[in-house]
Design an enzyme around this catalytic site. Structure first.
Site, PDB file in Angstrom:
ATOM      1  N   SER A 158       0.764  -1.249  -0.077  1.00 28.91           N
ATOM      2  CA  SER A 158      -0.158   0.021  -0.213  1.00 28.91           C
ATOM      3  C   SER A 158       0.911   1.256   0.039  1.00 28.91           C
ATOM      4  O   SER A 158       2.098   1.330   0.422  1.00 28.91           O
ATOM      5  CB  SER A 158      -0.832   0.052   1.317  1.00 28.91           C
ATOM      6  OG  SER A 158      -1.527   1.490   1.240  1.00 28.91           O
ATOM      7  N   TYR A 184       0.078  -0.251  10.688  1.00 32.40           N
ATOM      8  CA  TYR A 184      -0.224  -0.800   9.147  1.00 32.40           C
ATOM      9  C   TYR A 184       0.643  -0.178   8.203  1.00 32.40           C
ATOM     10  O   TYR A 184       1.376  -1.099   7.312  1.00 32.40           O
ATOM     11  CB  TYR A 184      -1.613   0.108   8.730  1.00 32.40           C
ATOM     12  CG  TYR A 184      -1.838  -0.199   7.566  1.00 32.40           C
ATOM     13  CD1 TYR A 184      -2.502  -1.686   6.977  1.00 32.40           C
ATOM     14  CD2 TYR A 184      -2.024   0.714   6.455  1.00 32.40           C
ATOM     15  CE1 TYR A 184      -2.886  -2.072   5.647  1.00 32.40           C
ATOM     16  CE2 TYR A 184      -2.312   0.115   5.107  1.00 32.40           C
ATOM     17  CZ  TYR A 184      -2.758  -0.864   4.625  1.00 32.40           C
ATOM     18  OH  TYR A 184      -3.123  -1.228   3.526  1.00 32.40           O
TER      19      TYR A 184
END
Length: 311
Positions: A158, A184
């Site tokens: 990501s 994350y």
């Protein structure tokens, strides 16, 4: 070798990038394939003739998706198997049960910005699921990947990785205050570093790995942030079909033959950057740094060895 560019881009769909490619006789494994990008990736690979295994936590949901894929594509070589990436015993059981070569491993499953949680091993959940589980899966399937002779590993990362490097001195937030997005980001940086080091270590076995940013797509991944796409403008949002395109491109395109250790977005290799871009593009230099990748690999091996020793 220069940066990889392709005829595809932001609006391309997974079906478009795979058009005309025959995957008959190829075996693929897609994690997190019970919904969203994983389900679409599995559908397109099956539509091109691949034998596809859907590795999922919820096998009932996986069976429904497999049935839908079979009905839509006419493909019959679909299999569903249980896999909980946060549980080393589940990963070990999965890899032990695998037989025969594996041509395509798509590390798609993940969790995002979840509340603070730790596994029984004391691992922060996002790092455990997004990185360590997939690391153990690929390592456990190394023999199967090598047997395919030209295997590819596709790692869904990501642009969120730009929020944080991997903090090797405090992977599990023992000293830092837990912050969901920092956790994350660290796990997504780890995904890219895995692709770099896996290619370095395994290229001689015919195995290459690349990482990617799928784009802004609303899926079950956003369940911990209210199912929204955050601050992404509407014209930057992708459909699931578009979001799966870069994963499928890295899995099947002949343009990626022998290419590994790189990061892609919108079906093209991303520029290396030294500051956060504030966009969905670019890969942080620390995420493709070979020394960072080696260190993370060694630490990951040690963590998993300790987990096995304690079980």
């Amino acid at each position: 070798m220069g940066m990889i560019t392709t005829p595809f881009g932001f609006s391309s769909t997974a079906a478009e990038v795979a058009a005309g490619i025959d995957l008959s006789g190829r075996r693929a494994l897609v994690t997190g394939a019970s919904s969203g990008l994983g389900a679409e990736t599995a559908r397109v690979l099956a539509s091109r003739g691949a034998e596809v295994t859907l590795a999922v936590r919820d096998t009932a949901a996986g069976e429904r998706v497999a049935k839908d894929i079979g009905s839509a594509t006419g493909g019959e070589a679909l299999r569903v198997a249980r896999l909980d990436l946060a549980d080393p015993a589940s990963v070990a059981a999965f890899t032990a049960a695998w037989h025969g070569p594996l041509d395509l491993l798509v590390n798609n499953a993940g969790v995002m910005a979840c509340p603070e949680q730790y596994t029984p091993q004391g691992w922060e959940l996002q790092f455990a699921t997004n990185h360590l589980g997939h690391f153990a899966l690929a390592a456990g399937l190394h023999g199967a990947l090598a047997a395919a002779e030209a295997a590819r590993i596709v790692v869904v990362s990501s642009t969120g990785h730009q929020r944080s490097p991997v903090v090797l001195d405090d992977l599990h937030f023992g000293f830092r205050a837990y912050e969901p997005w920092a956790a994350y980001a660290q796990s997504k940086t780890a995904n890219v570093l895995f692709a770099v080091e896996a290619t370095r270590r395994w290229a001689a076995d015919g195995i290459t790995a690349n990482a990617l940013m799928p784009g802004a797509v609303v899926t079950n991944l956003q369940r911990h942030i209210g199912g929204s796409s955050g601050r992404v403008a509407a014209d930057q949002m992708k459909t699931v079909e578009q979001g799966a395109a870069t994963s499928v491109l890295l899995a099947v395109s002949p343009l990626l033959d022998g290419v590994g250790g790189r990061y892609f977005n919108d079906c093209n290799e991303a520029e290396v950057v030294d500051r956060r871009t504030g966009t969905l593009h670019g890969v942080a230099r620390y995420a493709v740094d070979p020394e960072n990748a080696r260190r993370l690999w060694d630490v990951s091996e040690a963590l998993l060895a300790d987990a096995v020793g304690a079980s």
